[in-house]
Design an enzyme around this catalytic site. Sequence first.
Site: not given
Length: 300
Positions: A58, A102, A125
Amino acid sequence: MNHNLSVTLIDGKQTAEDIKVEIAAEVAIIRAAGRKVPHLAAVLVGHDGGSETYVRNKVLACERVGFQSTLLRYEDDITEAELLVKVDELNHDPEIDGFIVQLPLPAHINPDKVIEAIRPEKDVDGFHPMNLGRMVAGLPALLPATPSGIVELLSRQGIKTSGKHCVVIGRSNIVGTPVSILLAKNLETANCTVTLCHSRTQNLAEICRTADIIVAAIGRPEFVTADMVRPGAVVIDVGTTRVADTTKKSGFSLKGDVNFAEVAPLASAITPVPGGVGPMTIAMLLLNTLRAAKGEVYSR
């Protein structure tokens, strides 16, 4: 067995690359106009191998499109309260346009609490109940990255979805449930009739054989076998499970939820693992960050 040599490998890597090129072009315009470039932050707790890889990818992707990125690392003994304080700091940092925490998190931290603590307009997200709710209602939302990546992949591959029967295997909040909703929407890129299957589904193989499109997101390596796939079906494999493999330098290989060797000869199109859905997830995360920075969904 019908060995279909005309199977199309759906190249998620190339499609994600195309999206990154589009994003980079837009960021170049923002930079040239002297405006602030989008800034994505990622919070990584502990040392889970898979998470390490994802987060590194990422950060690299951010550099690639000209975003600013910040990686915040914490040991896995961070308390839930401490992590929530960090989330609150990011919520209030005007420099940060979007951030992710995460998953998975250590067992002592409730992921739902953490997700709900993220401000919806920074939730790139797309996991916050506000974004999920807006998605269900058909309002502009920051969409969950993997499900929207799957829809984008089908669309850019020119795979017809309208009126098709799509079977989704797996009902997680991260992939299965949201992709089933997106594919059923009255949109050019969707309009599927969707059947959502899971661990309690009876006659799963039978249901799968009626599918024009199968989305396998159950998290069990090589779960989908040839007897579950109708010849000519499109197969989207969301699984990425690390399986011990002594022939690999890393000591593991990535296995999808589909038995590729068995299923590929039957399918008209199939995503490989790796190189299928994975790269799309990151591309859509970047797209969400760009949309958050521009205030497209929630005015800034």
